[in-house]
Write a protein that holds these residues in place. Structure first.
Motif, PDB file in Angstrom:
ATOM      1  N   SER A 127       0.852  -1.197   0.000  1.00  0.00           N
ATOM      2  CA  SER A 127       0.000   0.000   0.000  1.00  0.00           C
ATOM      3  C   SER A 127       0.886   1.244   0.000  1.00  0.00           C
ATOM      4  CB  SER A 127      -0.921   0.007   1.215  1.00  0.00           C
ATOM      5  OG  SER A 127      -0.192   0.281   2.395  1.00  0.00           O
ATOM      6  N   GLU A 128       0.279   2.355  -0.359  1.00  0.00           N
ATOM      7  CA  GLU A 128       1.058   3.592  -0.388  1.00  0.00           C
ATOM      8  C   GLU A 128       1.576   3.932   1.008  1.00  0.00           C
ATOM      9  OE1 GLU A 128      -1.184   7.304  -1.062  1.00  0.00           O
ATOM     10  OE2 GLU A 128      -3.007   6.103  -0.878  1.00  0.00           O
ATOM     11  N   GLN A 129       0.778   3.659   2.053  1.00  0.00           N
ATOM     12  CA  GLN A 129       1.234   3.931   3.420  1.00  0.00           C
ATOM     13  C   GLN A 129       2.404   3.023   3.789  1.00  0.00           C
ATOM     14  OE1 GLN A 129      -2.074   3.289   2.762  1.00  0.00           O
ATOM     15  NE2 GLN A 129      -2.990   5.287   3.064  1.00  0.00           N
ATOM     16  N   GLU A 130       2.333   1.754   3.408  1.00  0.00           N
ATOM     17  CA  GLU A 130       3.437   0.823   3.693  1.00  0.00           C
ATOM     18  C   GLU A 130       4.694   1.237   2.935  1.00  0.00           C
ATOM     19  OE1 GLU A 130       1.039  -3.370   4.358  1.00  0.00           O
ATOM     20  OE2 GLU A 130       1.394  -2.663   2.317  1.00  0.00           O
ATOM     21  N   PHE A 131       4.518   1.710   1.690  1.00  0.00           N
ATOM     22  CA  PHE A 131       5.650   2.139   0.877  1.00  0.00           C
ATOM     23  C   PHE A 131       6.351   3.342   1.512  1.00  0.00           C
ATOM     24  CE2 PHE A 131       7.311   4.590  -2.826  1.00  0.00           C
ATOM     25  CZ  PHE A 131       8.278   3.692  -3.231  1.00  0.00           C
ATOM     26  N   ILE A 132       5.570   4.324   1.914  1.00  0.00           N
ATOM     27  CA  ILE A 132       6.151   5.521   2.535  1.00  0.00           C
ATOM     28  C   ILE A 132       6.817   5.166   3.856  1.00  0.00           C
ATOM     29  CG2 ILE A 132       5.597   7.766   3.569  1.00  0.00           C
ATOM     30  CD1 ILE A 132       3.402   7.989   1.334  1.00  0.00           C
ATOM     31  N   ALA A 133       6.181   4.308   4.649  1.00  0.00           N
ATOM     32  CA  ALA A 133       6.777   3.875   5.918  1.00  0.00           C
ATOM     33  C   ALA A 133       8.092   3.125   5.673  1.00  0.00           C
ATOM     34  CB  ALA A 133       5.794   3.001   6.693  1.00  0.00           C
ATOM     35  N   LEU A 134       8.137   2.297   4.637  1.00  0.00           N
ATOM     36  CA  LEU A 134       9.366   1.580   4.284  1.00  0.00           C
ATOM     37  C   LEU A 134      10.492   2.566   3.962  1.00  0.00           C
ATOM     38  CD1 LEU A 134      10.507  -1.399   3.250  1.00  0.00           C
ATOM     39  CD2 LEU A 134      10.247  -0.260   1.066  1.00  0.00           C
ATOM     40  N   LEU A 135      10.153   3.602   3.221  1.00  0.00           N
ATOM     41  CA  LEU A 135      11.161   4.616   2.887  1.00  0.00           C
ATOM     42  C   LEU A 135      11.636   5.349   4.131  1.00  0.00           C
ATOM     43  CD1 LEU A 135       9.671   6.154  -0.400  1.00  0.00           C
ATOM     44  CD2 LEU A 135      11.423   4.384  -0.181  1.00  0.00           C
ATOM     45  N   LEU A 136      10.719   5.643   5.045  1.00  0.00           N
ATOM     46  CA  LEU A 136      11.097   6.359   6.265  1.00  0.00           C
ATOM     47  C   LEU A 136      11.937   5.488   7.202  1.00  0.00           C
ATOM     48  CD1 LEU A 136       7.786   8.275   6.951  1.00  0.00           C
ATOM     49  CD2 LEU A 136       9.971   9.265   6.230  1.00  0.00           C
ATOM     50  N   ARG A 137      11.627   4.196   7.266  1.00  0.00           N
ATOM     51  CA  ARG A 137      12.414   3.283   8.105  1.00  0.00           C
ATOM     52  C   ARG A 137      13.740   2.924   7.451  1.00  0.00           C
ATOM     53  NH1 ARG A 137       7.559   0.371   8.160  1.00  0.00           N
ATOM     54  NH2 ARG A 137       8.569  -1.134   6.802  1.00  0.00           N
ATOM     55  N   ARG A 138      13.758   2.984   6.119  1.00  0.00           N
ATOM     56  CA  ARG A 138      14.922   2.594   5.317  1.00  0.00           C
ATOM     57  C   ARG A 138      15.352   1.161   5.644  1.00  0.00           C
ATOM     58  NH1 ARG A 138      18.481   4.884   1.702  1.00  0.00           N
ATOM     59  NH2 ARG A 138      20.580   4.049   1.743  1.00  0.00           N
ATOM     60  N   ASP A 139      14.348   0.285   5.695  1.00  0.00           N
ATOM     61  CA  ASP A 139      14.617  -1.134   5.943  1.00  0.00           C
ATOM     62  C   ASP A 139      15.422  -1.727   4.800  1.00  0.00           C
ATOM     63  OD1 ASP A 139      13.160  -1.092   8.256  1.00  0.00           O
ATOM     64  OD2 ASP A 139      11.336  -1.894   7.354  1.00  0.00           O
ATOM     65  N   MET A 140      16.367  -2.585   5.142  1.00  0.00           N
ATOM     66  CA  MET A 140      17.140  -3.308   4.129  1.00  0.00           C
ATOM     67  C   MET A 140      17.267  -4.765   4.533  1.00  0.00           C
ATOM     68  SD  MET A 140      20.242  -0.944   2.854  1.00  0.00           S
ATOM     69  CE  MET A 140      20.212   0.763   3.311  1.00  0.00           C
ATOM     70  N   ASP A 141      17.173  -5.614   3.540  1.00  0.00           N
ATOM     71  CA  ASP A 141      17.350  -7.052   3.705  1.00  0.00           C
ATOM     72  C   ASP A 141      18.239  -7.472   2.540  1.00  0.00           C
ATOM     73  OD1 ASP A 141      17.114  -9.735   4.241  1.00  0.00           O
ATOM     74  OD2 ASP A 141      15.115  -9.919   3.383  1.00  0.00           O
ATOM     75  N   GLN A 142      19.530  -7.327   2.726  1.00  0.00           N
ATOM     76  CA  GLN A 142      20.498  -7.513   1.638  1.00  0.00           C
ATOM     77  C   GLN A 142      20.557  -8.967   1.180  1.00  0.00           C
ATOM     78  OE1 GLN A 142      24.222  -5.710   2.501  1.00  0.00           O
ATOM     79  NE2 GLN A 142      25.215  -6.474   0.666  1.00  0.00           N
ATOM     80  N   ASN A 143      20.592  -9.148  -0.132  1.00  0.00           N
ATOM     81  CA  ASN A 143      20.702 -10.473  -0.738  1.00  0.00           C
ATOM     82  C   ASN A 143      22.149 -10.941  -0.574  1.00  0.00           C
ATOM     83  OD1 ASN A 143      20.767 -12.735  -2.373  1.00  0.00           O
ATOM     84  ND2 ASN A 143      19.552 -11.803  -3.998  1.00  0.00           N
ATOM     85  N   MET A 144      22.336 -11.995   0.203  1.00  0.00           N
ATOM     86  CA  MET A 144      23.689 -12.467   0.502  1.00  0.00           C
ATOM     87  C   MET A 144      24.151 -13.584  -0.442  1.00  0.00           C
ATOM     88  SD  MET A 144      24.303 -10.313   2.762  1.00  0.00           S
ATOM     89  CE  MET A 144      25.873 -10.755   3.454  1.00  0.00           C
ATOM     90  N   ASN A 145      23.342 -13.916  -1.455  1.00  0.00           N
ATOM     91  CA  ASN A 145      23.753 -14.939  -2.425  1.00  0.00           C
ATOM     92  C   ASN A 145      24.998 -14.476  -3.172  1.00  0.00           C
ATOM     93  OD1 ASN A 145      21.581 -16.567  -1.788  1.00  0.00           O
ATOM     94  ND2 ASN A 145      20.274 -15.662  -3.353  1.00  0.00           N
ATOM     95  N   GLU A 146      25.904 -15.406  -3.425  1.00  0.00           N
ATOM     96  CA  GLU A 146      27.128 -15.054  -4.153  1.00  0.00           C
ATOM     97  C   GLU A 146      26.840 -14.681  -5.602  1.00  0.00           C
ATOM     98  OE1 GLU A 146      30.364 -17.800  -3.759  1.00  0.00           O
ATOM     99  OE2 GLU A 146      30.026 -18.014  -1.602  1.00  0.00           O
ATOM    100  N   ASP A 147      25.806 -15.254  -6.179  1.00  0.00           N
ATOM    101  CA  ASP A 147      25.445 -14.982  -7.566  1.00  0.00           C
ATOM    102  C   ASP A 147      23.945 -14.677  -7.629  1.00  0.00           C
ATOM    103  OD1 ASP A 147      25.701 -14.686 -10.276  1.00  0.00           O
ATOM    104  OD2 ASP A 147      25.596 -16.835 -10.713  1.00  0.00           O
ATOM    105  N   PRO A 148      23.547 -13.439  -7.248  1.00  0.00           N
ATOM    106  CA  PRO A 148      22.118 -13.124  -7.225  1.00  0.00           C
ATOM    107  C   PRO A 148      21.503 -13.168  -8.623  1.00  0.00           C
ATOM    108  CG  PRO A 148      23.424 -11.179  -6.715  1.00  0.00           C
ATOM    109  CD  PRO A 148      24.369 -12.324  -6.848  1.00  0.00           C
ATOM    110  N   VAL A 149      20.237 -13.566  -8.688  1.00  0.00           N
ATOM    111  CA  VAL A 149      19.509 -13.651  -9.953  1.00  0.00           C
ATOM    112  C   VAL A 149      19.075 -12.249 -10.366  1.00  0.00           C
ATOM    113  CG1 VAL A 149      17.461 -14.611 -11.084  1.00  0.00           C
ATOM    114  CG2 VAL A 149      18.684 -15.956  -9.367  1.00  0.00           C
ATOM    115  N   SER A 150      19.380 -11.872 -11.590  1.00  0.00           N
ATOM    116  CA  SER A 150      18.957 -10.581 -12.119  1.00  0.00           C
ATOM    117  C   SER A 150      17.437 -10.576 -12.260  1.00  0.00           C
ATOM    118  CB  SER A 150      19.601 -10.342 -13.483  1.00  0.00           C
ATOM    119  OG  SER A 150      19.075  -9.187 -14.076  1.00  0.00           O
TER     120      SER A 150
END
Length: 159
Positions: A127-150
């Motif tokens: 939702s737009e509220q979830e999107f804006i909240a995500l931007l404000l929190r600046r949550d990150m969940d980095q992909n740790m795979n050695e060869d990430p899929v494009s």
């Protein structure tokens, strides 16, 4: 800025003039601005790199703002629903490894259950509220795979 022009000694106290916390939808996001400033100053990977965003809202008063900010954050703003053959199954944005690559930002006015239950796992419905909240929190969940899929098989489609 005008205060500093009137009294140059105030430049040393610029901390008093900076925005640190943002209140949105009744939630106070502590230190919501500084991480963005630091990331931009250091030339960090754009926050939404590898994300393809489709905005589906009946009425969005700040659509122009979204159109301007989404590409600056590294995402591709889609104008139409893309061909699913363009995307690789199993792909995830690098800084959002738990999310799927096509984000549908909505205002809760349309039935998007077909995309929420997508068997190919290409869509993240937010939702737009979830999107804006995500931007404000600046949550990150980095992909740790050695060869990430494009996310996409053919990059020229979105250029």
């Amino acid at each position: 800025m005008t205060d500093c022009l009137k009294n140059p000694k105030l430049i040393e106290k610029d901390e008093n003039y900076q925005v640190h916390h943002v209140k949105y939808n009744g939630v106070l996001y502590q230190n919501a601005v500084l991480p963005w400033t630091r990331a931009m100053a250091k030339g960090a990977m754009p926050y939404l790199q590898g994300v393809y965003i489709l905005v589906v809202m009946q009425n969005c008063s700040y659509f122009t703002t979204l159109v301007n900010i989404i590409p600056k954050l590294g995402a591709v703003l889609l104008t139409t629903m893309p061909s699913l053959e363009t995307f690789n199954k199993g792909a995830h944005p690098y800084l959002h490894a738990s999310a799927n690559p096509i984000w549908i930002v909505h205002d809760n006015t349309l039935d998007l259950s077909a995309y929420q239950n997508d068997p190919n796992h290409l869509f993240t419905v937010i939702s737009e509220q979830e999107f804006i909240a995500l931007l404000l929190r600046r949550d990150m969940d980095q992909n740790m795979n050695e060869d990430p899929v494009s996310a996409v098989s053919v990059q020229d489609v979105f250029v």
